[in-house]
Design an enzyme around this catalytic site. Structure first.
Site, PDB file in Angstrom:
ATOM      1  CB  SER A  36      -0.857  -0.005   1.270  1.00 47.72           C
ATOM      2  OG  SER A  36      -1.479   1.243   1.470  1.00 47.72           O
ATOM      3  CE1 TYR A  69      -4.512  -2.061   4.913  1.00 50.59           C
ATOM      4  CE2 TYR A  69      -3.239  -0.071   4.500  1.00 50.59           C
ATOM      5  CZ  TYR A  69      -3.970  -1.141   4.033  1.00 50.59           C
ATOM      6  OH  TYR A  69      -4.155  -1.302   2.668  1.00 50.59           O
TER       7      TYR A  69
HETATM    8  P1  NAD Z   1     -11.404  -6.379  -0.070  1.00 49.87           P
HETATM    9  O1  NAD Z   1     -11.966  -6.282   1.309  1.00 49.87           O
HETATM   10  O2  NAD Z   1     -12.267  -6.054  -1.229  1.00 49.87           O
HETATM   11  O3  NAD Z   1     -10.810  -7.825  -0.307  1.00 49.87           O
HETATM   12  C1  NAD Z   1     -10.027  -8.450   0.665  1.00 49.87           C
HETATM   13  C2  NAD Z   1      -9.961  -9.937   0.363  1.00 49.87           C
HETATM   14  O4  NAD Z   1      -9.200 -10.582   1.396  1.00 49.87           O
HETATM   15  C3  NAD Z   1     -11.343 -10.601   0.357  1.00 49.87           C
HETATM   16  O5  NAD Z   1     -11.382 -11.587  -0.668  1.00 49.87           O
HETATM   17  C4  NAD Z   1     -11.395 -11.263   1.731  1.00 49.87           C
HETATM   18  O6  NAD Z   1     -12.264 -12.379   1.775  1.00 49.87           O
HETATM   19  C5  NAD Z   1      -9.944 -11.679   1.882  1.00 49.87           C
HETATM   20  N1  NAD Z   1      -9.554 -11.955   3.261  1.00 49.87           N
HETATM   21  C6  NAD Z   1      -9.626 -11.130   4.331  1.00 49.87           C
HETATM   22  N2  NAD Z   1      -9.178 -11.768   5.432  1.00 49.87           N
HETATM   23  C7  NAD Z   1      -8.800 -13.003   5.035  1.00 49.87           C
HETATM   24  C8  NAD Z   1      -8.254 -14.134   5.708  1.00 49.87           C
HETATM   25  N3  NAD Z   1      -8.013 -14.119   7.039  1.00 49.87           N
HETATM   26  N4  NAD Z   1      -7.994 -15.253   4.991  1.00 49.87           N
HETATM   27  C9  NAD Z   1      -8.248 -15.293   3.662  1.00 49.87           C
HETATM   28  N5  NAD Z   1      -8.754 -14.262   2.971  1.00 49.87           N
HETATM   29  C10 NAD Z   1      -9.037 -13.134   3.658  1.00 49.87           C
HETATM   30  O7  NAD Z   1     -10.084  -5.463  -0.046  1.00 49.87           O
HETATM   31  P2  NAD Z   1      -9.241  -4.750  -1.203  1.00 49.87           P
HETATM   32  O8  NAD Z   1      -9.464  -3.292  -1.097  1.00 49.87           O
HETATM   33  O9  NAD Z   1      -9.438  -5.422  -2.500  1.00 49.87           O
HETATM   34  O10 NAD Z   1      -7.763  -4.998  -0.669  1.00 49.87           O
HETATM   35  C11 NAD Z   1      -6.922  -6.002  -1.172  1.00 49.87           C
HETATM   36  C12 NAD Z   1      -5.491  -5.700  -0.760  1.00 49.87           C
HETATM   37  O11 NAD Z   1      -5.095  -4.457  -1.321  1.00 49.87           O
HETATM   38  C13 NAD Z   1      -5.285  -5.589   0.739  1.00 49.87           C
HETATM   39  O12 NAD Z   1      -4.056  -6.170   1.115  1.00 49.87           O
HETATM   40  C14 NAD Z   1      -5.253  -4.088   0.966  1.00 49.87           C
HETATM   41  O13 NAD Z   1      -4.539  -3.742   2.118  1.00 49.87           O
HETATM   42  C15 NAD Z   1      -4.566  -3.636  -0.290  1.00 49.87           C
HETATM   43  N6  NAD Z   1      -4.785  -2.229  -0.626  1.00 49.87           N
HETATM   44  C16 NAD Z   1      -6.050  -1.771  -0.861  1.00 49.87           C
HETATM   45  C17 NAD Z   1      -6.216  -0.434  -1.174  1.00 49.87           C
HETATM   46  C18 NAD Z   1      -7.568   0.143  -1.449  1.00 49.87           C
HETATM   47  O14 NAD Z   1      -7.663   1.362  -1.543  1.00 49.87           O
HETATM   48  N7  NAD Z   1      -8.599  -0.677  -1.610  1.00 49.87           N
HETATM   49  C19 NAD Z   1      -5.114   0.422  -1.241  1.00 49.87           C
HETATM   50  C20 NAD Z   1      -3.851  -0.078  -0.999  1.00 49.87           C
HETATM   51  C21 NAD Z   1      -3.693  -1.421  -0.696  1.00 49.87           C
END
Ligand code: NAD
Length: 265
Positions: free
Chosen positions: A147, A160
């Site tokens: 991130s 985080y």
């Molecule tokens: P999201 O909530 O849409 O998806 C998260 C996924 O992780 C889901 O499929 C969920 O079921 C799975 N998950 C959560 N806990 C779990 C566990 N214990 N075991 C197995 N699966 C698990 O989130 P997102 O926004 O798509 O984020 C995905 C990644 O991208 C994350 O690592 C997040 O930190 C990172 N990220 C997101 C953003 C953003 O703005 N959305 C920005 C930077 C980084």
């Protein structure tokens, strides 16, 4: 391990696993890898059927392997299950993540532990389980979704930010350990991407800052992103697909930003 190496399907013959791919960025990554010709193992909570159907539409093999990856033993067993299901593993994408937004002095211990477990430790455990076979075949691609918060901090996101900074350290260490092999290890640092995780943060931040959700989007979330636009999930996924290509073989130990200028400040 076959790889057609053609422009239409640059990842044909590759076997990929994407954690947390039932929604958001992970689902977009699974789609991009399948569209590039890879067989894909999905994982994540909730109803997996819509994600399985969506990724299967690209015509490559798709399997689903359920696991709570915040449990280290379960994460290592998940990799073994995926290796057995796909007949090996060439590409590992650590994407699963959660968030909790609260000041340090009241931040719940169980939330701290859960965020460190899934956002950081799961990456260690899946890599630990996947690397031996990648070394034996002398080819692999590991992409950790960190991130912008792996590079800079924001208030109320202690666990985080700590976990994502940790992901960058883990990525660099693994890259150095594997530098003389044909296995690369990189991290991607997205700014705000419009996914269910961000939708949850909007509500949490509104509560923490006593603001409306509209104010949070304008003045808090996109205040730190100079482009004032969310990054599309498909753009993060395209970066992953590039890092998995042959042309990216010289990129390892890097943290690639895709953040609308956030970390340029
Ligand atoms: P999201 O909530 O849409 O998806 C998260 C996924 O992780 C889901 O499929 C969920 O079921 C799975 N998950 C959560 N806990 C779990 C566990 N214990 N075991 C197995 N699966 C698990 O989130 P997102 O926004 O798509 O984020 C995905 C990644 O991208 C994350 O690592 C997040 O930190 C990172 N990220 C997101 C953003 C953003 O703005 N959305 C920005 C930077 C980084």
């Amino acid at each position: 391990m076959a790889n057609a190496q053609n422009g239409a399907a640059p990842l044909a013959g590759r076997r990929a696993a994407v954690t947390g791919s039932t929604s958001g960025i992970g689902l977009a990554i699974a789609n991009a890898l399948a569209a590039a010709g890879a067989d894909v193992a999905l994982n994540g909570f909730g109803d997996a059927q819509p994600a399985i159907a969506e990724v299967s539409a690209h015509g490559t093999r798709v399997i689903f392997a359920n696991a709570d990856l915040s449990d280290g033993d379960a994460a290592e067993a998940w990799v073994r299950e995926v290796q057995a299901g796909l007949g090996g593993l060439d590409i590992l994408v650590n994407n699963a993540g959660i968030q909790h937004v609260e000041a340090i002095e009241t931040f719940p211990n169980d939330k701290w532990n859960a965020i460190l477990a899934i956002n950081l430790s799961s990456n260690f455990h899946t890599m630990k389980a996947a690397i031996p076979a990648m070394k034996a075949q002398n080819w692999g691609r590991i992409v950790n979704i960190a991130s912008a918060h792996g590079l800079v901090a924001s208030p109320f996101k202690s666990a985080y930010v700590a976990a994502k900074h940790g992901v960058l350290g883990l990525t660099k260490t693994a890259a150095l350990e594997l530098a003389e092999t044909l296995i690369t290890v990189n991290a991607i640092c997205p700014g705000f991407v419009d996914t269910p995780l961000v939708q949850g943060q909007i509500a949490d931040q509104a509560k923490a800052n006593n603001m409306s959700e509209e104010q949070v989007i304008r003045d808090v979330i996109l205040a730190s992103q100079p482009s004032k636009r969310f990054v599309p999930p498909a753009d993060v996924a395209a970066m992953v697909a590039y890092l998995c290509s042959e042309a990216a073989g010289g990129i390892t130990g890097s943290a690639l930003s895709i953040d609308g200028g956030w970390t340029a400040r």
